[in-house]
Design an enzyme around this catalytic site. Structure first.
Site, PDB file in Angstrom:
ATOM      1  N   GLY A  20       0.790  -1.373  -0.021  1.00 41.30           N
ATOM      2  CA  GLY A  20       0.118   0.031   0.048  1.00 41.30           C
ATOM      3  C   GLY A  20       0.947   1.259   0.078  1.00 41.30           C
ATOM      4  O   GLY A  20       2.239   1.365  -0.059  1.00 41.30           O
ATOM      5  N   ASP A  21       0.452   2.397  -0.379  1.00 48.85           N
ATOM      6  CA  ASP A  21       0.717   3.680  -0.147  1.00 48.85           C
ATOM      7  C   ASP A  21       1.977   3.915  -1.483  1.00 48.85           C
ATOM      8  O   ASP A  21       2.987   4.698  -1.060  1.00 48.85           O
ATOM      9  CB  ASP A  21       1.309   3.908   1.209  1.00 48.85           C
ATOM     10  CG  ASP A  21       0.145   3.937   2.320  1.00 48.85           C
ATOM     11  OD1 ASP A  21      -0.852   4.121   2.088  1.00 48.85           O
ATOM     12  OD2 ASP A  21       0.413   3.503   3.246  1.00 48.85           O
ATOM     13  N   GLU A  22       1.691   3.140  -2.300  1.00 48.84           N
ATOM     14  CA  GLU A  22       2.986   3.252  -3.457  1.00 48.84           C
ATOM     15  C   GLU A  22       2.843   4.447  -4.116  1.00 48.84           C
ATOM     16  O   GLU A  22       3.834   4.640  -4.808  1.00 48.84           O
ATOM     17  CB  GLU A  22       2.674   2.000  -4.344  1.00 48.84           C
ATOM     18  CG  GLU A  22       2.844   0.629  -3.711  1.00 48.84           C
ATOM     19  CD  GLU A  22       1.398   0.126  -3.131  1.00 48.84           C
ATOM     20  OE1 GLU A  22       0.569   0.915  -3.128  1.00 48.84           O
ATOM     21  OE2 GLU A  22       1.532  -0.957  -2.749  1.00 48.84           O
TER      22      GLU A  22
ATOM     23  N   LYS B  21      -0.604   5.187  -5.675  1.00 43.90           N
ATOM     24  CA  LYS B  21      -1.494   4.851  -6.631  1.00 43.90           C
ATOM     25  C   LYS B  21      -2.425   5.919  -6.810  1.00 43.90           C
ATOM     26  O   LYS B  21      -2.696   6.546  -8.057  1.00 43.90           O
ATOM     27  CB  LYS B  21      -2.414   3.783  -5.945  1.00 43.90           C
ATOM     28  CG  LYS B  21      -1.629   2.511  -5.870  1.00 43.90           C
ATOM     29  CD  LYS B  21      -2.565   1.533  -5.108  1.00 43.90           C
ATOM     30  CE  LYS B  21      -2.896   1.895  -3.738  1.00 43.90           C
ATOM     31  NZ  LYS B  21      -1.951   1.830  -2.700  1.00 43.90           N
TER      32      LYS B  21
ATOM     33  N   GLY C 179      -5.850   5.707   1.753  1.00 42.47           N
ATOM     34  CA  GLY C 179      -5.605   7.198   1.645  1.00 42.47           C
ATOM     35  C   GLY C 179      -5.048   7.479   0.396  1.00 42.47           C
ATOM     36  O   GLY C 179      -3.770   6.882   0.407  1.00 42.47           O
ATOM     37  N   HIS C 180      -5.497   8.171  -0.462  1.00 39.47           N
ATOM     38  CA  HIS C 180      -4.770   8.287  -1.853  1.00 39.47           C
ATOM     39  C   HIS C 180      -4.356  10.028  -2.032  1.00 39.47           C
ATOM     40  O   HIS C 180      -5.442  10.497  -1.850  1.00 39.47           O
ATOM     41  CB  HIS C 180      -5.544   7.733  -2.889  1.00 39.47           C
ATOM     42  CG  HIS C 180      -5.808   6.393  -3.005  1.00 39.47           C
ATOM     43  ND1 HIS C 180      -6.292   5.597  -3.929  1.00 39.47           N
ATOM     44  CD2 HIS C 180      -5.266   5.294  -2.003  1.00 39.47           C
ATOM     45  CE1 HIS C 180      -6.303   4.203  -3.676  1.00 39.47           C
ATOM     46  NE2 HIS C 180      -5.663   4.086  -2.579  1.00 39.47           N
TER      47      HIS C 180
ATOM     48  N   ARG D 186     -22.905 -13.660   4.835  1.00 42.50           N
ATOM     49  CA  ARG D 186     -24.074 -13.106   4.033  1.00 42.50           C
ATOM     50  C   ARG D 186     -25.016 -12.501   5.360  1.00 42.50           C
ATOM     51  O   ARG D 186     -26.182 -12.422   4.939  1.00 42.50           O
ATOM     52  CB  ARG D 186     -24.676 -14.313   3.768  1.00 42.50           C
ATOM     53  CG  ARG D 186     -24.158 -14.963   2.197  1.00 42.50           C
ATOM     54  CD  ARG D 186     -24.011 -16.368   2.176  1.00 42.50           C
ATOM     55  NE  ARG D 186     -23.172 -17.104   3.537  1.00 42.50           N
ATOM     56  CZ  ARG D 186     -23.289 -18.202   3.588  1.00 42.50           C
ATOM     57  NH1 ARG D 186     -24.015 -18.955   3.230  1.00 42.50           N
ATOM     58  NH2 ARG D 186     -22.605 -18.597   4.802  1.00 42.50           N
TER      59      ARG D 186
ATOM     60  N   GLN E 212      -4.966  -0.319  -1.135  1.00 40.98           N
ATOM     61  CA  GLN E 212      -3.998  -1.199  -0.573  1.00 40.98           C
ATOM     62  C   GLN E 212      -3.015  -1.682  -1.743  1.00 40.98           C
ATOM     63  O   GLN E 212      -2.656  -0.967  -2.339  1.00 40.98           O
ATOM     64  CB  GLN E 212      -4.722  -2.451   0.202  1.00 40.98           C
ATOM     65  CG  GLN E 212      -5.634  -1.952   1.464  1.00 40.98           C
ATOM     66  CD  GLN E 212      -7.000  -1.466   0.972  1.00 40.98           C
ATOM     67  OE1 GLN E 212      -7.930  -1.904   0.506  1.00 40.98           O
ATOM     68  NE2 GLN E 212      -7.151  -0.067   1.542  1.00 40.98           N
TER      69      GLN E 212
HETATM   70  P1  GDP Z   1      -1.417   5.758  -2.398  1.00 41.80           P
HETATM   71  O1  GDP Z   1      -2.237   4.979  -1.054  1.00 41.80           O
HETATM   72  O2  GDP Z   1      -0.765   4.525  -2.986  1.00 41.80           O
HETATM   73  O3  GDP Z   1      -2.176   6.433  -3.139  1.00 41.80           O
HETATM   74  O4  GDP Z   1      -0.141   6.495  -1.776  1.00 41.80           O
HETATM   75  P2  GDP Z   1      -0.163   7.502  -0.450  1.00 41.80           P
HETATM   76  O5  GDP Z   1      -0.862   8.771  -1.050  1.00 41.80           O
HETATM   77  O6  GDP Z   1      -0.848   7.033   0.710  1.00 41.80           O
HETATM   78  O7  GDP Z   1       1.470   7.797  -0.280  1.00 41.80           O
HETATM   79  C1  GDP Z   1       2.047   8.093  -1.242  1.00 41.80           C
HETATM   80  C2  GDP Z   1       3.005   9.597  -0.853  1.00 41.80           C
HETATM   81  O8  GDP Z   1       3.824   9.970  -1.713  1.00 41.80           O
HETATM   82  C3  GDP Z   1       2.048  10.781  -0.970  1.00 41.80           C
HETATM   83  O9  GDP Z   1       2.206  11.654  -0.017  1.00 41.80           O
HETATM   84  C4  GDP Z   1       2.275  11.325  -2.308  1.00 41.80           C
HETATM   85  O10 GDP Z   1       2.009  12.592  -2.336  1.00 41.80           O
HETATM   86  C5  GDP Z   1       3.522  10.793  -2.437  1.00 41.80           C
HETATM   87  N1  GDP Z   1       4.131  10.539  -3.907  1.00 41.80           N
HETATM   88  C6  GDP Z   1       3.750   9.929  -4.698  1.00 41.80           C
HETATM   89  N2  GDP Z   1       4.638   9.710  -5.804  1.00 41.80           N
HETATM   90  C7  GDP Z   1       5.757  10.574  -5.328  1.00 41.80           C
HETATM   91  C8  GDP Z   1       6.866  10.617  -5.956  1.00 41.80           C
HETATM   92  O11 GDP Z   1       7.303  10.219  -6.906  1.00 41.80           O
HETATM   93  N3  GDP Z   1       7.946  11.098  -4.968  1.00 41.80           N
HETATM   94  C9  GDP Z   1       7.783  11.664  -3.999  1.00 41.80           C
HETATM   95  N4  GDP Z   1       8.496  12.255  -3.209  1.00 41.80           N
HETATM   96  N5  GDP Z   1       6.614  11.552  -3.336  1.00 41.80           N
HETATM   97  C10 GDP Z   1       5.471  10.987  -3.887  1.00 41.80           C
HETATM   98  P1  IMO Z   2      -3.873   2.702   0.377  1.00 38.11           P
HETATM   99  O1  IMO Z   2      -4.799   2.491  -0.562  1.00 38.11           O
HETATM  100  C1  IMO Z   2      -1.375   0.864   3.699  1.00 38.11           C
HETATM  101  C2  IMO Z   2      -3.135  -2.077   6.386  1.00 38.11           C
HETATM  102  C3  IMO Z   2      -3.393  -1.458   7.770  1.00 38.11           C
HETATM  103  C4  IMO Z   2      -3.132  -2.600   8.416  1.00 38.11           C
HETATM  104  C5  IMO Z   2      -3.947  -3.722   7.333  1.00 38.11           C
HETATM  105  C6  IMO Z   2      -5.356  -4.162   7.882  1.00 38.11           C
HETATM  106  O2  IMO Z   2      -3.750   3.915   1.076  1.00 38.11           O
HETATM  107  O3  IMO Z   2      -2.534   2.138  -0.027  1.00 38.11           O
HETATM  108  P2  IMO Z   2      -7.554  -2.547   7.757  1.00 38.11           P
HETATM  109  O4  IMO Z   2      -7.871  -1.371   8.609  1.00 38.11           O
HETATM  110  O5  IMO Z   2      -7.616  -2.620   6.400  1.00 38.11           O
HETATM  111  O6  IMO Z   2      -8.197  -3.992   8.133  1.00 38.11           O
HETATM  112  O7  IMO Z   2      -6.123  -2.924   7.974  1.00 38.11           O
HETATM  113  O8  IMO Z   2      -3.910  -2.894   6.394  1.00 38.11           O
HETATM  114  N1  IMO Z   2      -3.811  -0.993   5.319  1.00 38.11           N
HETATM  115  C7  IMO Z   2      -3.352  -0.136   4.481  1.00 38.11           C
HETATM  116  N2  IMO Z   2      -1.648   0.153   4.591  1.00 38.11           N
HETATM  117  N3  IMO Z   2      -1.990   1.751   2.504  1.00 38.11           N
HETATM  118  C8  IMO Z   2      -3.281   1.267   2.748  1.00 38.11           C
HETATM  119  O9  IMO Z   2      -4.421   1.832   1.775  1.00 38.11           O
HETATM  120  C9  IMO Z   2      -3.874   0.431   3.852  1.00 38.11           C
HETATM  121  N4  IMO Z   2      -5.282  -0.045   3.794  1.00 38.11           N
HETATM  122  C10 IMO Z   2      -5.049  -0.792   5.034  1.00 38.11           C
HETATM  123  O10 IMO Z   2      -2.252  -0.472   8.247  1.00 38.11           O
HETATM  124  O11 IMO Z   2      -1.792  -3.092   8.727  1.00 38.11           O
HETATM  125 MG    MG Z   3      -2.493   5.461   0.863  1.00 36.31          MG
END
Ligand code: GDP
Ligand code: IMO
Ligand code: MG
Length: 408
Positions: free
Chosen positions: A11-13, A15, A39-40, A141, A198
């Site tokens: 997650g948090d790549e 996306k 959280g995107h 269900r 995720q």
């Molecule tokens: P998501 O959940 O996959 O959409 O990712 P998140 O928003 O949770 O976390 C990604 C974080 O990295 C955010 O703060 C973005 O603004 C930031 N971000 C995305 N791409 C880049 C990048 O190429 N470089 C840097 N420094 N930050 C990035």
């Molecule tokens: P995005 O879309 C990172 C993690 C939680 C926990 C596990 C289970 O922003 O990449 P949950 O509340 O889903 O039952 O928690 O999954 N988790 C994430 N970690 N990015 C997310 O979403 C996540 N959504 C859930 O931290 O370890």
């Molecule tokens: Mg995120």
């Protein structure tokens, strides 16, 4: 044309940033899994948006965005998010829809999520948003879908306070409800993005179970839960960071250090702003885990990779990446299912030279420093998958496209 975008790590790549970028050429964006645990983040100029439930194309004035059948939707969180968008000048009327097969998160699911976490000897570290409960109710269900809201007969098994809650939100939810399969069929000539939440390693089936979320966050989810058949997906993109992060508990073989005290961890966390968008928790950080990334490519048929956060490595003289594990003295080159094995796995690291140059303003791949291109070439060879897009900063425009996924 239909493109799926998933996270290829925990997650948090990035996306949100990538879907927002690619949405410029799409007409429809469907989020297919998860709920308000996601959280995107999208950054456009001085404006930053954190989206939890609403798909990432919503910031464009003309894109239609849909909360898909596999999502679990907390009505309060959704309408708060829509109000936030409206207050910031984003008009979402007539272009935000919800699949009537999507399930609801009821308030008691959130409470139960927290209670179950508190009772676990080994907590998962959930976001406390009731996600696991909503998917459990669905599987047993006892869940509630949008399509059930106006059918009194479907609500008879619920508690009185659930019914009161549902009645409070039902009008607003049903005003946005659509039959997703027919909607997509009627728009089959559009360019549609399927946005994952995720990541591959948090997927209920393919992830590091039980330290996973409860939805289908892998590419299969787009078909099963997006409202379209699997053979209609033209391409799968996997987004990954130049390093690895994870929020919550569970094995993380390439983690820098267990307690996140090392200077490298602090540096990555500060430079990459590695704090959870939903819970604010500091993210655990580590080197890129290529064993895990190759596994994510394999089980999700990833056609091409999107590398983000390359800029975070700008000032390092050198860095490493995990190319195998050692478990009980034995070399392991695949991603094992056993949590015990993963927890014990020592990373076998390969060193790479840093580039000591800011890449944020680079827009042509050939202009990236040679060392950065060597790192990318290694990843491509290891994963047998091309890296077609490179993100060099958090802003929409900080993006290098080597090959557009929209070209057939
Ligand atoms: P998501 O959940 O996959 O959409 O990712 P998140 O928003 O949770 O976390 C990604 C974080 O990295 C955010 O703060 C973005 O603004 C930031 N971000 C995305 N791409 C880049 C990048 O190429 N470089 C840097 N420094 N930050 C990035
Ligand atoms: P995005 O879309 C990172 C993690 C939680 C926990 C596990 C289970 O922003 O990449 P949950 O509340 O889903 O039952 O928690 O999954 N988790 C994430 N970690 N990015 C997310 O979403 C996540 N959504 C859930 O931290 O370890
Ligand atoms: Mg995120």
């Amino acid at each position: 044309m239909n493109i799926t975008v998933i996270g290829a790590q925990w997650g948090d790549e990035g996306k949100g940033k990538i879907v927002d970028y690619l949405a410029a050429d799409a007409q429809i964006i469907v989020r297919f899994s998860g709920g308000a645990n996601a959280g995107h983040t999208i950054v456009i100029g001085n404006e930053q948006f954190a989206l939890h439930l609403v798909p990432s194309g919503v910031l464009y004035p003309d894109k239609r965005v849909i909360l898909g059948s596999g999502m679990v939707i907390d009505p309060e969180a959704l309408f708060d998010e829509l109000a936030m968008l409206e207050s910031r000048g984003i008009n979402w009327n007539d272009r935000v829809f919800i699949s009537d097969r999507a399930h609801l998160v009821l308030p008691r699911y959130r409470e139960m999520d927290r209670q179950m976490e508190a009772a676990r000897k080994r907590p998962i570290g959930t976001t406390g948003r009731g996600i696991g409960l909503a998917y459990s109710m669905k599987a047993s269900r006892d869940g509630v879908r949008l399509a059930d809201l106006s059918d009194e007969d479907r609500l008879v098994n619920l508690e009185e306070k659930d019914i009161e809650y549902i009645k409070k939100w039902r009008g607003r939810l049903l005003a946005l409800a659509i039959d997703l399969p027919s909607f997509l069929y009627n728009h089959k000539n559009n360019y549609t993005l399927f946005e994952g939440a995720q990541g591959a390693l948090l997927d209920l089936d393919s992830g590091t179970y039980p330290f996973v979320s409860s939805g289908m966050s892998g590419a299969a989810g787009a078909a099963a839960q997006g409202g379209i058949g699997p053979r209609k997906i033209d391409r799968v993109l996997g987004v990954f960071k130049a390093y690895s992060t994870r929020v919550g508990n569970g094995p993380f073989p390439s983690e820098f250090d267990e307690h996140s005290q090392s200077s490298l961890c602090q540096f990555i966390r500060d430079t990459g702003r590695e704090y959870g968008v939903t819970t604010g928790r500091p993210r655990r950080c580590g080197y890129l885990d290529l064993v895990a990334l190759r596994y994510a490519c394999l089980v999700n048929s990833i056609d091409s990779l999107v590398l983000t956060h390359l800029d975070v490595y700008d000032t390092l003289d050198d860095f490493e990446a995990c190319v195998a594990y050692k478990v009980n003295g034995k070399l392991l080159e695949y991603f094992p299912a056993g949590i015990g094995d993963l927890a014990k796995a020592e990373p076998v690291l390969r060193k790479f030279k840093g580039w000591n140059k800011a890449v944020k303003h680079t827009r042509a791949y050939e202009e990236l420093p040679m060392e950065a291109r060597e790192y990318i070439a290694f990843i491509e060879e290891y994963c047998e998958t091309p890296v077609d897009i490179v993100s060099v900063g958090y802003e929409r425009s900080d993006t290098i496209v080597r090959k557009s996924p929209w070209t057939r």
